[in-house]
Design a protein around this motif. Structure first.
Motif, PDB file in Angstrom:
ATOM      1  N   VAL A 183      87.623  36.005  80.891  1.00 41.24           N
ATOM      2  CA  VAL A 183      87.705  35.690  79.454  1.00 41.24           C
ATOM      3  C   VAL A 183      88.540  34.418  79.330  1.00 41.24           C
ATOM      4  O   VAL A 183      89.761  34.455  79.496  1.00 41.24           O
ATOM      5  N   GLY A 184      87.882  33.310  79.050  1.00 37.67           N
ATOM      6  CA  GLY A 184      88.555  32.010  79.097  1.00 37.67           C
ATOM      7  C   GLY A 184      89.794  31.917  78.235  1.00 37.67           C
ATOM      8  O   GLY A 184      90.842  31.434  78.685  1.00 37.67           O
ATOM      9  N   PHE A 185      89.705  32.364  76.995  1.00 33.76           N
ATOM     10  CA  PHE A 185      90.865  32.266  76.105  1.00 33.76           C
ATOM     11  C   PHE A 185      92.015  33.132  76.603  1.00 33.76           C
ATOM     12  O   PHE A 185      93.184  32.730  76.535  1.00 33.76           O
ATOM     13  N   THR A 241      98.267  32.552  81.139  1.00 36.96           N
ATOM     14  CA  THR A 241      98.927  31.446  81.851  1.00 36.96           C
ATOM     15  C   THR A 241     100.193  31.037  81.087  1.00 36.96           C
ATOM     16  O   THR A 241     101.253  30.806  81.691  1.00 36.96           O
ATOM     17  N   LEU A 242     100.104  30.979  79.760  1.00 37.36           N
ATOM     18  CA  LEU A 242     101.278  30.676  78.937  1.00 37.36           C
ATOM     19  C   LEU A 242     102.337  31.765  79.086  1.00 37.36           C
ATOM     20  O   LEU A 242     103.527  31.479  79.253  1.00 37.36           O
ATOM     21  N   SER A 291      87.888  44.246  78.823  1.00 41.07           N
ATOM     22  CA  SER A 291      88.685  43.451  79.764  1.00 41.07           C
ATOM     23  C   SER A 291      90.071  43.172  79.203  1.00 41.07           C
ATOM     24  O   SER A 291      91.081  43.334  79.894  1.00 41.07           O
ATOM     25  N   THR A 292      90.140  42.775  77.938  1.00 36.83           N
ATOM     26  CA  THR A 292      91.430  42.428  77.330  1.00 36.83           C
ATOM     27  C   THR A 292      92.363  43.632  77.284  1.00 36.83           C
ATOM     28  O   THR A 292      93.529  43.553  77.682  1.00 36.83           O
ATOM     29  N   LYS A 306      87.723  34.810  64.751  1.00 36.93           N
ATOM     30  CA  LYS A 306      87.456  34.370  66.121  1.00 36.93           C
ATOM     31  C   LYS A 306      88.212  33.087  66.443  1.00 36.93           C
ATOM     32  O   LYS A 306      88.490  32.275  65.562  1.00 36.93           O
ATOM     33  N   ILE A 307      88.536  32.945  67.730  1.00 34.60           N
ATOM     34  CA  ILE A 307      89.015  31.687  68.291  1.00 34.60           C
ATOM     35  C   ILE A 307      87.990  31.343  69.358  1.00 34.60           C
ATOM     36  O   ILE A 307      87.964  31.957  70.425  1.00 34.60           O
TER      37      ILE A 307
END
Length: 196
Positions: A34-36, A42-43, A67-68, A126-127
């Protein structure tokens, strides 16, 4: 050494996670599918100093929910395991973190009683392709499984990406302090009950 490894498999996800609470967060390897969420974790890793090697193979053809949430569960379980009896930790942390026009309040208590109390009110649903409601799903799964009381509030903000980014950075910064060892009380469990 406050490190752990975890492998969590369900019919919906297959997650492999290595975690080091005392890393520096600069060399984490995160591949959630999940790209976002990769960007947000990572942050979190960089700002918490918690090193992670995380991979997830999930049913993202359905959506990103499983997944999230399952990654939140796995990360929470790993934090709880890596903390052990919690001897010497600072336990509490809070901060107000600015992210451009957004302002996020985050407070953490590594209490052993998992609970999540977000007030985020994202202005968009959504983002990109990521559902903004999944930010709360991740935070809840993480907090409950880590045994953390977590409050996260949007004080200001009109850009959903900035609000989400502020949440993950703020959580990272709060966790960095809360899991750190207080040298003055390094052999004590930070509770009058003697256990967390």
């Amino acid at each position: 050494m406050r490190k752990t490894e975890l492998h969590r498999t369900t019919a919906e996800t297959d997650i492999v996670l290595e975690m080091d609470l005392d890393g520096d967060g600069t060399a984490s390897e995160i591949a959630t599918g999940v790209g976002f969420l990769d960007h947000m974790l990572t942050l979190f890793s960089r700002h918490s100093g918690i090193w992670m090697k995380l991979s997830c193979k999930g049913d993202t053809w359905v959506d990103d929910h499983h997944s999230t949430e399952d990654i939140g569960i796995a990360m929470g379980c790993a934090v709880a395991r890596a903390l052990g009896d919690k001897r010497g930790i600072r336990r509490y942390a809070s901060l107000t973190l600015p992210m451009d026009e957004s302002l996020i309040l985050c407070a953490v208590d590594i209490s052993g009683r998992g609970g999540c109390y977000p007030v985020l009110d994202f202005p968009s649903e959504k983002i990109g392709t990521f559902d903004t409601e999944l930010v709360e799903e991740f935070l809840r799964a993480f907090a409950v499984n880590a045994g953390i009381t977590l409050h996260v509030r949007r004080i200001a903000g009109s850009n959903s990406h900035h609000i989400a980014e502020g949440c993950f950075k703020a959580l990272g910064r709060a966790m960095r302090e809360a899991v750190s060892i207080d040298q003055r009380f390094r052999t004590a469990v930070p509770s009058t009950k003697g256990v967390l």
